[in-house]
Design a protein around this motif. Structure first.
Motif, mmCIF file in Angstrom:
data_model
loop_
_atom_site.group_PDB
_atom_site.id
_atom_site.type_symbol
_atom_site.label_atom_id
_atom_site.label_comp_id
_atom_site.label_asym_id
_atom_site.label_seq_id
_atom_site.Cartn_x
_atom_site.Cartn_y
_atom_site.Cartn_z
ATOM 1 N N PRO A 1 0.835 -1.209 -0.189
ATOM 2 C CA PRO A 1 -0.015 -0.068 -0.005
ATOM 3 C C PRO A 1 0.894 1.128 -0.112
ATOM 4 O O PRO A 1 0.191 2.480 0.285
ATOM 5 C CB PRO A 1 -0.901 -0.183 1.242
ATOM 6 N N LEU A 2 2.289 1.211 -0.211
ATOM 7 C CA LEU A 2 3.200 2.361 -0.325
ATOM 8 C C LEU A 2 2.770 2.915 -1.343
ATOM 9 O O LEU A 2 2.856 4.351 -1.374
ATOM 10 C CB LEU A 2 4.577 2.104 -0.177
ATOM 11 N N ALA A 3 2.915 2.440 -2.707
ATOM 12 C CA ALA A 3 2.630 2.937 -3.766
ATOM 13 C C ALA A 3 2.046 1.884 -4.969
ATOM 14 O O ALA A 3 2.721 0.911 -5.179
ATOM 15 C CB ALA A 3 3.990 3.372 -4.443
ATOM 16 N N PRO A 4 0.955 2.115 -5.260
ATOM 17 C CA PRO A 4 -0.179 3.284 -5.012
ATOM 18 C C PRO A 4 -0.493 3.252 -3.682
ATOM 19 O O PRO A 4 -0.444 2.340 -2.968
ATOM 20 C CB PRO A 4 -1.357 3.046 -5.890
ATOM 21 N N TRP A 5 -0.955 4.725 -3.265
ATOM 22 C CA TRP A 5 -1.220 4.575 -1.807
ATOM 23 C C TRP A 5 -2.579 4.028 -1.549
ATOM 24 O O TRP A 5 -3.664 4.080 -2.328
ATOM 25 C CB TRP A 5 -1.616 6.091 -1.533
ATOM 26 N N ARG A 6 -2.468 3.179 -0.739
ATOM 27 C CA ARG A 6 -3.752 2.456 -0.110
ATOM 28 C C ARG A 6 -3.793 2.819 1.224
ATOM 29 O O ARG A 6 -3.386 1.883 2.178
ATOM 30 C CB ARG A 6 -3.722 0.788 -0.344
ATOM 31 N N TRP A 7 -4.743 3.966 1.784
ATOM 32 C CA TRP A 7 -4.323 4.412 3.211
ATOM 33 C C TRP A 7 -4.891 3.482 4.373
ATOM 34 O O TRP A 7 -4.401 3.364 5.276
ATOM 35 C CB TRP A 7 -5.158 5.826 3.241
ATOM 36 N N THR A 8 -6.172 2.782 4.104
ATOM 37 C CA THR A 8 -6.568 1.692 4.841
ATOM 38 C C THR A 8 -5.445 0.718 5.164
ATOM 39 O O THR A 8 -5.209 0.427 6.480
ATOM 40 C CB THR A 8 -7.902 1.273 4.413
ATOM 41 N N ALA A 9 -5.103 0.113 4.195
ATOM 42 C CA ALA A 9 -4.032 -0.977 4.610
ATOM 43 C C ALA A 9 -2.885 -0.328 4.707
ATOM 44 O O ALA A 9 -2.369 -1.095 5.837
ATOM 45 C CB ALA A 9 -3.832 -1.547 3.094
ATOM 46 N N LEU A 10 -2.413 0.888 4.592
ATOM 47 C CA LEU A 10 -1.361 1.456 5.161
ATOM 48 C C LEU A 10 -1.425 1.477 6.625
ATOM 49 O O LEU A 10 -0.474 1.187 7.294
ATOM 50 C CB LEU A 10 -1.005 2.804 4.276
ATOM 51 N N ALA A 11 -2.581 2.107 7.135
ATOM 52 C CA ALA A 11 -2.774 2.179 8.533
ATOM 53 C C ALA A 11 -2.843 1.244 9.190
ATOM 54 O O ALA A 11 -2.343 1.020 10.526
ATOM 55 C CB ALA A 11 -3.933 3.417 8.749
ATOM 56 N N LYS A 12 -3.468 0.140 8.590
ATOM 57 C CA LYS A 12 -3.866 -1.105 9.580
ATOM 58 C C LYS A 12 -2.534 -1.853 9.753
ATOM 59 O O LYS A 12 -2.534 -2.280 10.943
ATOM 60 C CB LYS A 12 -4.561 -2.105 8.419
ATOM 61 N N ASP A 13 -1.745 -2.258 8.746
ATOM 62 C CA ASP A 13 -0.437 -3.333 9.034
ATOM 63 C C ASP A 13 0.652 -2.841 8.241
ATOM 64 O O ASP A 13 0.830 -3.724 7.397
ATOM 65 C CB ASP A 13 -0.939 -4.344 9.193
ATOM 66 N N THR A 14 1.181 -1.685 8.258
ATOM 67 C CA THR A 14 2.447 -1.490 7.473
ATOM 68 C C THR A 14 3.615 -1.360 8.509
ATOM 69 O O THR A 14 4.068 -2.574 8.886
ATOM 70 C CB THR A 14 2.459 -0.501 6.612
ATOM 71 N N LEU A 15 3.937 -0.522 8.915
ATOM 72 C CA LEU A 15 4.917 -0.177 10.080
ATOM 73 C C LEU A 15 4.268 -0.228 11.462
ATOM 74 O O LEU A 15 4.869 -1.202 12.187
ATOM 75 C CB LEU A 15 5.554 1.213 9.969
ATOM 76 N N VAL A 16 3.203 0.248 11.544
ATOM 77 C CA VAL A 16 2.430 -0.046 12.769
ATOM 78 C C VAL A 16 1.412 -1.083 12.727
ATOM 79 O O VAL A 16 0.912 -1.012 11.341
ATOM 80 C CB VAL A 16 1.716 1.221 13.413
ATOM 81 N N ARG A 17 1.363 -2.180 13.484
ATOM 82 C CA ARG A 17 0.226 -3.062 13.495
ATOM 83 C C ARG A 17 -0.869 -2.496 14.587
ATOM 84 O O ARG A 17 -0.484 -2.603 15.787
ATOM 85 C CB ARG A 17 0.607 -4.530 13.894
ATOM 86 N N LEU A 18 -1.802 -2.154 13.960
ATOM 87 C CA LEU A 18 -2.988 -1.389 14.935
ATOM 88 C C LEU A 18 -3.511 -2.477 15.887
ATOM 89 O O LEU A 18 -3.548 -3.751 15.272
ATOM 90 C CB LEU A 18 -4.093 -0.710 14.027
ATOM 91 N N PRO A 19 -4.056 -2.007 17.092
ATOM 92 C CA PRO A 19 -4.973 -3.176 17.875
ATOM 93 C C PRO A 19 -5.839 -3.653 17.105
ATOM 94 O O PRO A 19 -6.381 -3.295 16.363
ATOM 95 C CB PRO A 19 -5.351 -2.232 19.011
#
Lengths: 378, 504
Positions: B463-481
């Motif tokens: 999700p870095l390029a092209p941007w996929r914000w939801t996927a990027l926020a969910k589990d890229t560098l940070v793994r959300l709770p």
């Protein structure tokens, strides 16, 4: 049906980056020379002047949402004129790519690689641009997206850091005098019309844009406004740091400004910031140069394909290689930065002509009533 | 553990040929049929022919059948049963209660079945034998993951049994949408391959594409899932792994629940997961079991390790040969002082030490586990110290190489490590030629290449390029709770549905 893979924020980012990158390396110096201390005001005037060109690009996109410039030109102006106009746009974009590539090679040569022959530095840049040109528009869009991650932290550092050490003296921006603008009124006026022309990117990426004309309008407006804010920082900050007329003494006021405002301690890990500036300027060069290069290649290839379908489909790779070789060859002519700036002086009016031509095309399409799927007979 | 029923199709044969063959087979006598079957098998040393009654014989490979199952399911119930009472499959089923009884169409097909570990029951007056599946699996049992160990989370790993590997996935995803599509690939090996996915999560187009590509794979040999990698991804020369290889069933389950497709194959303890993406290369399976902030720390460490592993030697060359000014003067003086007396330019220093590092890494793989660690540590220490004392390389270079090695081994996945080890040489060469400009150019070239890759129509850099914000926020560098992840996944599905509607 073409693949729709581009969102409007991505398109806006692309437009902003092309606009900033096209102007960043030489526009501050040119504006300082032409409008002196008041040059920063022109950043906002240029934004207003950009909107007719942006509207024209939008209007063409709205009529031909799944076609690129070269593909709809024959429908708008007929075959002979399509060839002429496509060649004009291709030359203009070729010039843009050439200028960006050569200016950056000079920048690297004067700051880092004094002993390396200029042609090697140009060759490296050409290789990068050609690689993206051959891999296609989708790759270009993704590379632009990817550059968000290094560029945004760098830009924030450049814009926010100087506010803290107190290096910025905004009184250096004043007084703004009307006479500063009148001395070179005509070239300034012409230059401002074409200064923010990143929206031309839509002529390349338009068919991939999701959301139709509304998305295109959002991308163009936000992209151009964001570029205005960025250009304000790039022109006004060096003026605020060095004052008038000292700012005109620097070849690259942006880079010098970064050095002047860097943390003053000798233990700061990247004191001279060469690494950051070089990396950053390389990215800057990439986006504009690659977009110009791809626009140039597609303008020729798409027109060829629209007019001679059997030849056009195979032409793009060949044209890309040919254009790359041409950039490398032509760059021999520009042996110094002053020679490149002479080319810029020729290219800036071309930029204005390109904007006016875009508007003329939009009007022609409107009056002739041609649009996609209308069976225009070409 | 029994092997599943074989689904391989027979070679195409004309009707006339089939009729002729059937006639010839009918004319064979019982003993001839047993001999023909043994001959068709090539009379191997482990072939056993056991007469159970007059006109009834079992033919099987002793190494491939479950001895206890054979005794209980075939030999005991059929001993002394006369041939006429076994003329039809329904009659046989009265005696043999195991599932997996089939009637092959020819002796050749029966021979194939015996090769797979089934028992061929030859009965007088029947044209073709029955096949009874009492095959066993010879190999290691489920054990701990050897190449992807984790502190937390499950420790089990796939083994070489397809059945057991299927079970390891089934135990974790008890959902009827979990689908296993079976294929037989490799003309010479006849290897069973499973395409595993969760219906409704993986797109049908992607699954179809995977199956189509596998079916059209013309490889005669499939000994491991690695043999299928290039066929599935469609990229032959990519230096980066476009299909993730894992031996952890929990990772496979996690990935297929996110819509990816896994490929398992008989005799392979590694599953292939497609499509792989760049960000997956910085994720370890164990991240899911750590607290979100802990996994953020670990991922940051891996990113730093990745940067060091790929760029440290190149930056050393840049600083010592081209642009010393990018470091504070004291640091530059330390580096130059350390290089005093070294007779080579920095690039040769780097190549000498990189070669030594590669040799040590390769040696540690080949050496037995109980001596490998000691040998490489001793080798590293002695080699490094001796080279430094002999002024063949500088002390700083030893630090750079050590940092490179540590950074490389911090990356999850062997192939991932190998890819970046390769890339390091490109960066080193570029830095040696053009300093910082070369390094940045090489970095951009690699970025451009990565951006151009699509694996099964999925952008490699997403999700870095092209941007996929939801996927990027969910589990890229940070793994959300987890509660946030679930909410975001729901939103992602809504966005995808909306995008589909818009596209339609």
């Amino acid at each position: 049906m073409r693949d729709k893979y581009l969102s409007w924020p991505e398109a806006a980012w692309h437009i902003m980056q092309v606009t900033v990158c096209a102007n960043y390396l030489f526009m501050p110096q040119i504006l300082y020379q032409m409008a002196g201390r008041s040059s920063w005001v022109l950043v906002f005037v240029a934004a207003l002047s950009a909107f007719p060109g942006a509207w024209a690009t939008y209007a063409l996109y709205a009529r031909f949402p799944t076609k690129r410039l070269g593909e709809y030109l024959p429908e708008v102006v007929g075959r002979p004129m399509a060839i002429v106009i496509a060649l004009f746009f291709a030359s203009y974009w070729f010039g843009g790519a050439l200028i960006d590539i050569v200016v950056f090679a000079h920048y690297v040569s004067t700051t880092l690689m004094h002993a390396t022959p200029m042609q090697v530095l140009v060759g490296v840049n050409v290789l990068l641009v050609l690689t993206v040109g051959l891999l296609g528009i989708k790759t270009l869009v993704r590379v632009v997206d990817l550059l968000l991650y290094p560029i945004v932290p760098f830009a924030l550092f450049v814009w926010i850091w100087p506010l803290f050490p107190g290096e910025l003296d905004f009184s250096n921006l004043f007084p703004v005098r009307w006479s500063d603008f009148t001395e070179h009124a005509f070239p300034l006026g012409m230059g401002l019309i074409g200064m923010y022309h990143g929206y031309h990117g839509l002529m390349l990426t338009g068919p991939a844009l999701k959301g139709g004309p509304k998305a295109a309008a959002k991308a163009m407006v936000l992209g151009t406004l964001a570029a205005t804010a960025a250009m304000f920082a790039f022109i006004a900050y060096p003026l605020a740091v060095f004052g008038w007329p000292a700012v005109t003494l620097f070849s690259y006021p942006g880079a010098s400004f970064i050095e002047a405002t860097a943390p003053p301690t000798g233990n700061f890990p990247v004191r001279r910031l060469d690494l950051l500036t070089t990396v950053f300027f390389r990215f800057v060069m990439m986006i504009a140069a690659v977009t110009y290069f791809s626009l140039c290649v597609h303008a020729i290839a798409d027109t060829t394909e629209a007019l001679w379908p059997s030849a056009g489909s195979r032409a793009r790779g060949f044209i890309a290689v040919l254009a790359a070789v041409a950039i490398q060859a032509v760059s021999y002519v520009f042996r110094g930065l002053s020679a490149v700036l002479e080319l810029v002086k020729i290219w800036m009016p071309l930029s204005t002509v390109a904007v006016l031509l875009t508007a003329a095309l939009a009007l022609a399409a409107r009056f002739r009533g041609v649009k996609e799927g209308a069976g225009n007979g070409e | 553990m029994r092997k599943p029923e074989r689904l391989r199709s027979q070679p195409v044969r004309s009707v006339d040929q089939a009729v002729e063959l059937a006639e010839a087979e009918r004319e064979m006598r019982f003993s001839q049929r047993v001999d023909a079957l043994a001959e068709a098998m090539g009379s191997p040393a482990d072939l056993s022919v056991r007469n159970l009654a007059d006109g009834v014989a079992a033919v099987y490979l002793t190494t491939m059948v479950d001895a206890e199952g054979l005794r209980e399911a075939v030999i005991s119930p059929l001993s002394g049963v006369p041939a006429p009472r076994l003329a039809h499959i329904e009659q046989l089923m009265e005696f043999v209660t195991v599932g997996g009884i089939t009637e092959p169409l020819s002796l050749n097909e029966a021979a194939d079945g015996v090769a797979e570990g089934k028992v061929a029951l030859v009965v007088e007056d029947r044209v073709n034998p029955y096949l009874i599946d009492v095959s066993t699996y010879v190999g290691r049992k489920v054990g701990a993951a050897a190449t992807e160990p984790a502190v937390l989370g499950p420790h089990d790993a796939f083994n070489e049994s397809l059945q057991e590997n299927m079970a390891l996935i089934r135990y974790r995803i008890r959902n009827r949408n979990l689908t296993f599509r079976r294929l037989v690939l490799g003309a010479d090996t006849g290897t069973q391959v499973l395409v595993v996915y969760v219906k409704g999560k993986a797109s049908e187009e992607m699954v179809d594409k995977v199956v189509r590509r596998l079916e059209s794979a013309d490889t005669p040999v499939v000994l491991d899932t690695a043999f299928l990698r290039e066929y599935v991804t469609g990229h032959v020369w990519s230096p980066f792994p476009l299909a993730a290889s894992t031996e952890r069933p929990d990772r496979v389950c996690g990935e297929i629940l996110q819509g990816r497709v896994a490929i398992l194959c008989d005799s392979s303890p590694f599953a292939l997961i497609v499509p792989a993406q760049f960000v997956m290369l910085l994720h370890a399976s164990a991240d899911s079991y750590d607290l979100p902030l802990q996994s953020l720390l670990l991922r940051l460490v891996r990113v730093i390790g990745w940067l060091v592993a790929t760029m440290a030697p190149a930056l050393y060359i840049v600083v010592s040969s081209f642009s010393p000014g990018i470091l504070p003067p004291n640091a530059v003086m330390s580096i130059q002082a350390a290089r005093q007396g070294v007779p080579y330019p920095p690039i040769i220093e780097v190549l000498i030490m990189d070669l030594a590092l590669e040799l040590l890494a390769e040696a540690s793989v080949r050496l037995p586990a109980n001596v490998g660690g000691a040998a490489t540590v001793v080798g590293g220490l002695i080699l490094g110290t001796a080279a430094s004392e002999a002024r063949l390389v500088s002390n700083v270079m030893i630090i750079v190489v050590a940092a490179t090695a540590i950074g490389t081994f911090a990356l999850p996945g062997y192939q991932n490590q190998m890819s970046w080890r390769l890339t390091k040489y490109l960066f080193t060469a570029a830095a040696a030629l053009l300093g910082l400009t070369g390094l940045v150019s090489a970095l951009l070239l690699v970025a451009i290449y990565l951006c151009s890759i699509d694996v099964l129509d999925t952008p490699y850099m997403s999700p870095l390029a092209p941007w996929r914000w939801t996927a990027l926020a969910k589990d890229t560098l940070v793994r959300l709770p987890q509660p946030w992840t679930v909410r975001l996944e729901r939103r992602q599905r809504q966005e995808e549905a909306k995008a589909k509607r818009n596209a339609g």
